[in-house]
Scaffold this active site. Structure first.
Site, PDB file in Angstrom:
ATOM      1  N   GLY A  82      -6.743   6.819 -13.861  1.00 22.98           N
ATOM      2  CA  GLY A  82      -7.771   7.765 -14.129  1.00 22.98           C
ATOM      3  C   GLY A  82      -7.958   8.872 -13.380  1.00 22.98           C
ATOM      4  N   GLY A 124      -6.336   5.103  -0.126  1.00 25.71           N
ATOM      5  CA  GLY A 124      -6.744   3.519  -0.614  1.00 25.71           C
ATOM      6  C   GLY A 124      -7.977   3.341  -0.120  1.00 25.71           C
ATOM      7  N   HIS A 158      -0.571 -14.251  -0.538  1.00 24.52           N
ATOM      8  CA  HIS A 158       0.945 -14.451  -0.352  1.00 24.52           C
ATOM      9  C   HIS A 158       1.035 -15.984  -0.938  1.00 24.52           C
ATOM     10  CE1 HIS A 158       0.181 -11.228   2.418  1.00 24.52           C
ATOM     11  NE2 HIS A 158      -1.125 -11.664   2.805  1.00 24.52           N
ATOM     12  N   GLU A 193       0.700  -1.162  -0.058  1.00 18.31           N
ATOM     13  CA  GLU A 193      -0.004  -0.039  -0.005  1.00 18.31           C
ATOM     14  C   GLU A 193       0.932   1.308   0.035  1.00 18.31           C
ATOM     15  OE1 GLU A 193      -3.968   1.988   1.738  1.00 18.31           O
ATOM     16  OE2 GLU A 193      -3.189  -0.009   2.341  1.00 18.31           O
ATOM     17  N   SER A 221       6.695 -18.167   1.818  1.00 18.81           N
ATOM     18  CA  SER A 221       7.181 -17.687   2.967  1.00 18.81           C
ATOM     19  C   SER A 221       8.435 -17.191   3.208  1.00 18.81           C
ATOM     20  CB  SER A 221       6.762 -18.569   4.179  1.00 18.81           C
ATOM     21  OG  SER A 221       7.738 -19.803   3.963  1.00 18.81           O
TER      22      SER A 221
END
Length: 143
Positions: free
Chosen positions: A112, A86, A93, A66, A96
């Site tokens: 946009g 956001g 995921h 993010e 690991s």
């Protein structure tokens, strides 16, 4: 002469300074490269980013995703009048990680007037893909 926003966009140290005293800085996130077409960054896999079983916490990957997407998104708006926030993020995921660094690359899918969509891929030090994320940003007025 460049205004403050232009200096911020064109300076990697200033971009990283903008992360000071945020969640991103508390987990050791560093922006490593940026352009109009991508933003790259990394976080360590250490005590700040691991879950109790010694693996990279999925939430740390989402913070990386993010942050990279939002930093990129803000480079595509008039920063005097607008910013991005956001509104949706997902993360798959895939593998690991228990040590080293993870490296993220955010690239726009759609820029946009009201909405942006970014794809973020996160890899380990061996360049194995560990997480794929998609971030949707809304462009909002600063007023």
């Amino acid at each position: 002469m460049m205004d403050d926003d232009e200096k911020k966009i064109n300076s990697l140290p200033l971009i990283n300074q903008a992360l000071d005293n945020t969640l991103a800085s508390s987990i050791g996130l560093e922006i490593t490269q940026f352009s109009d077409s991508s933003v790259c960054g990394k976080i360590p896999v250490d005590y700040r980013t691991k879950q109790p079983f010694g693996l990279l916490h999925g939430g740390a990957s989402v913070v990386l995703a993010e942050t990279l997407g939002s930093m990129g998104g803000n480079m595509h708006v008039d920063s005097n009048a607008e910013m991005v926030v956001g509104i949706e993020i997902n993360a798959n995921h895939l593998k690991s990680v228990s040590s080293g660094w993870v490296h993220g690359v955010a690239k726009p899918i759609k820029i946009g007037r009201k909405i942006q969509v970014w794809k973020i891929e996160i890899s380990n030090d061996d360049n194995d893909l560990i997480c794929v994320s998609r971030l949707t940003l809304a462009i909002v007025s600063k007023k």
